[in-house]
Motif scaffolding. Structure first.
Motif, PDB file in Angstrom:
ATOM      1  N   ARG A 119     104.950  28.705 -79.040  1.00  0.00           N
ATOM      2  CA  ARG A 119     105.824  27.624 -78.191  1.00  0.00           C
ATOM      3  C   ARG A 119     107.169  28.473 -77.878  1.00  0.00           C
ATOM      4  NH1 ARG A 119     105.393  22.523 -77.920  1.00  0.00           N
ATOM      5  NH2 ARG A 119     106.765  22.869 -75.950  1.00  0.00           N
ATOM      6  N   ASN A 120     107.485  29.292 -78.630  1.00  0.00           N
ATOM      7  CA  ASN A 120     109.037  30.284 -78.449  1.00  0.00           C
ATOM      8  C   ASN A 120     108.454  31.695 -78.840  1.00  0.00           C
ATOM      9  OD1 ASN A 120     110.817  28.089 -77.236  1.00  0.00           O
ATOM     10  ND2 ASN A 120     110.071  27.137 -79.033  1.00  0.00           N
ATOM     11  N   ARG A 148     104.068  31.197 -64.396  1.00  0.00           N
ATOM     12  CA  ARG A 148     105.313  31.299 -64.826  1.00  0.00           C
ATOM     13  C   ARG A 148     106.220  30.549 -64.092  1.00  0.00           C
ATOM     14  NH1 ARG A 148     107.957  37.189 -64.612  1.00  0.00           N
ATOM     15  NH2 ARG A 148     109.997  35.799 -64.488  1.00  0.00           N
ATOM     16  N   ASP A 165     110.456  29.935 -62.951  1.00  0.00           N
ATOM     17  CA  ASP A 165     111.671  30.384 -63.196  1.00  0.00           C
ATOM     18  C   ASP A 165     112.486  29.369 -62.551  1.00  0.00           C
ATOM     19  OD1 ASP A 165     109.899  33.070 -62.631  1.00  0.00           O
ATOM     20  OD2 ASP A 165     111.620  33.178 -64.181  1.00  0.00           O
ATOM     21  N   THR A 168     111.085  37.287 -68.826  1.00  0.00           N
ATOM     22  CA  THR A 168     111.670  36.327 -69.426  1.00  0.00           C
ATOM     23  C   THR A 168     111.472  35.005 -68.623  1.00  0.00           C
ATOM     24  OG1 THR A 168     113.520  37.591 -70.740  1.00  0.00           O
ATOM     25  CG2 THR A 168     113.890  35.352 -70.113  1.00  0.00           C
ATOM     26  N   LEU A 195     109.479  30.683 -68.732  1.00  0.00           N
ATOM     27  CA  LEU A 195     108.664  29.775 -69.330  1.00  0.00           C
ATOM     28  C   LEU A 195     107.019  30.105 -68.616  1.00  0.00           C
ATOM     29  CD1 LEU A 195     108.563  27.266 -71.044  1.00  0.00           C
ATOM     30  CD2 LEU A 195     109.296  25.979 -69.011  1.00  0.00           C
ATOM     31  N   TYR A 196     106.116  29.930 -69.616  1.00  0.00           N
ATOM     32  CA  TYR A 196     104.772  30.278 -69.167  1.00  0.00           C
ATOM     33  C   TYR A 196     103.847  29.028 -69.479  1.00  0.00           C
ATOM     34  CZ  TYR A 196     106.071  35.089 -68.535  1.00  0.00           C
ATOM     35  OH  TYR A 196     106.604  36.416 -68.042  1.00  0.00           O
ATOM     36  N   GLY A 236     103.787  24.624 -72.666  1.00  0.00           N
ATOM     37  CA  GLY A 236     104.383  25.857 -72.231  1.00  0.00           C
ATOM     38  C   GLY A 236     105.116  26.834 -73.343  1.00  0.00           C
ATOM     39  N   THR A 237     105.240  28.337 -72.946  1.00  0.00           N
ATOM     40  CA  THR A 237     105.613  29.042 -73.944  1.00  0.00           C
ATOM     41  C   THR A 237     106.966  29.647 -73.352  1.00  0.00           C
ATOM     42  OG1 THR A 237     103.605  29.695 -74.795  1.00  0.00           O
ATOM     43  CG2 THR A 237     105.298  31.112 -74.854  1.00  0.00           C
ATOM     44  N   ARG A 238     107.989  29.653 -74.014  1.00  0.00           N
ATOM     45  CA  ARG A 238     109.181  30.074 -73.698  1.00  0.00           C
ATOM     46  C   ARG A 238     109.451  31.623 -74.330  1.00  0.00           C
ATOM     47  NH1 ARG A 238     113.289  27.815 -71.143  1.00  0.00           N
ATOM     48  NH2 ARG A 238     112.441  25.829 -71.376  1.00  0.00           N
ATOM     49  N   LEU A 246     111.435  35.109 -74.213  1.00  0.00           N
ATOM     50  CA  LEU A 246     112.684  35.979 -73.987  1.00  0.00           C
ATOM     51  C   LEU A 246     112.455  37.513 -74.295  1.00  0.00           C
ATOM     52  CD1 LEU A 246     115.634  36.350 -73.403  1.00  0.00           C
ATOM     53  CD2 LEU A 246     116.431  35.526 -75.937  1.00  0.00           C
TER      54      LEU A 246
END
Lengths: 113, 113
Positions: free
Chosen positions: B9-10, B36, B38, B86, B88-89, B107-109, B111
């Motif tokens: 998730r992150n 993605r 943005d 970077t 959110l996917y 979603g997967t955040r 960075l």
């Protein structure tokens, strides 16, 4: 080319007040239109969709949207907002038998007590 | 249980690292997508797959690759991550009989430092 415009980046509304989110689209034929909501930390949830027929569409969570071909619009409404409606809302467009969704940039809704 | 799940998730990673994001679905849908998100840009399509043997590039596929391991699994890889990845996917699915309607994961955040 198809495109979606959400003119309002951010809207603040009082709890219990009505809400209207604008969505305008550009497309040469009859579009398939969607509204999604993204609550904080959550994925996108489908609120409602319009493919054909009745231009007033009912969705989940008390939302409705109206398709107006003459104005190229698909605005989302809710008569009385709840604090849990604070989220980001996305309008999206595609066409019949197409997979490609075109998204607007989103409108963030803040609900004040 | 959620119909579309994403792991992790992150994620925080460093420039140049390879990273894989995974998506699984229990909806039985044949079509899967990676997007993605943005800020201010809405969602943009990276890759999509109509079945296990079918992989297609979306509008922003550079720097990404995918693998459809099974009907229910669709992974997104960043071969050499860079900071402008970077974002959110989101993974999404749709069914052949209603391909216009897509259902999204949480979603997967990501960075990239």
């Amino acid at each position: 080319a198809q495109s979606v415009t959400q003119p309002d980046i951010h809207i603040t509304v009082s709890e219990g007040a009505s809400l209207e989110l604008r969505c305008n689209y550009s497309y040469g034929a009859t579009p398939y239109l969607f509204w999604y909501v993204q609550s904080p930390g959550q994925g996108l949830q489908l609120l409602l969709k319009y493919f054909s027929g009745d231009t007033l569409v009912q969705g989940i969570k008390g939302f409705e949207a109206e398709f107006k071909r003459s104005q190229s619009s698909f605005n989302l409404r809710k008569p009385s907002v709840h604090w849990s409606d604070a989220a980001e809302y996305f309008c999206a467009l595609t066409r019949s038998n197409d997979y490609k969704l075109s998204f607007g940039a989103g409108t963030t809704v803040t609900v004040r007590a | 249980d959620a119909d579309v799940t994403q792991t992790p998730r992150n994620r925080i990673t460093k420039t140049g690292k390879r990273i894989m994001l995974e998506c699984s679905q229990t909806k039985g849908h044949d079509r899967m997508y990676w997007y993605r998100q943005d800020p201010g840009l809405g969602l943009r399509l990276i890759y999509y797959s109509f079945d296990v043997k079918d992989i297609n590039k979306g509008e922003i596929s550079d720097g990404y690759s995918v693998s459809r391991q099974a009907q229910a699994k669709f992974s997104l890889s960043l071969e050499s991550a860079i900071p402008n990845q970077t974002a959110l996917y989101f993974c999404a699915t749709s069914d052949f009989g209603d391909q216009e309607t897509q259902y999204f994961g949480p979603g997967t955040r990501l960075l990239v430092l």
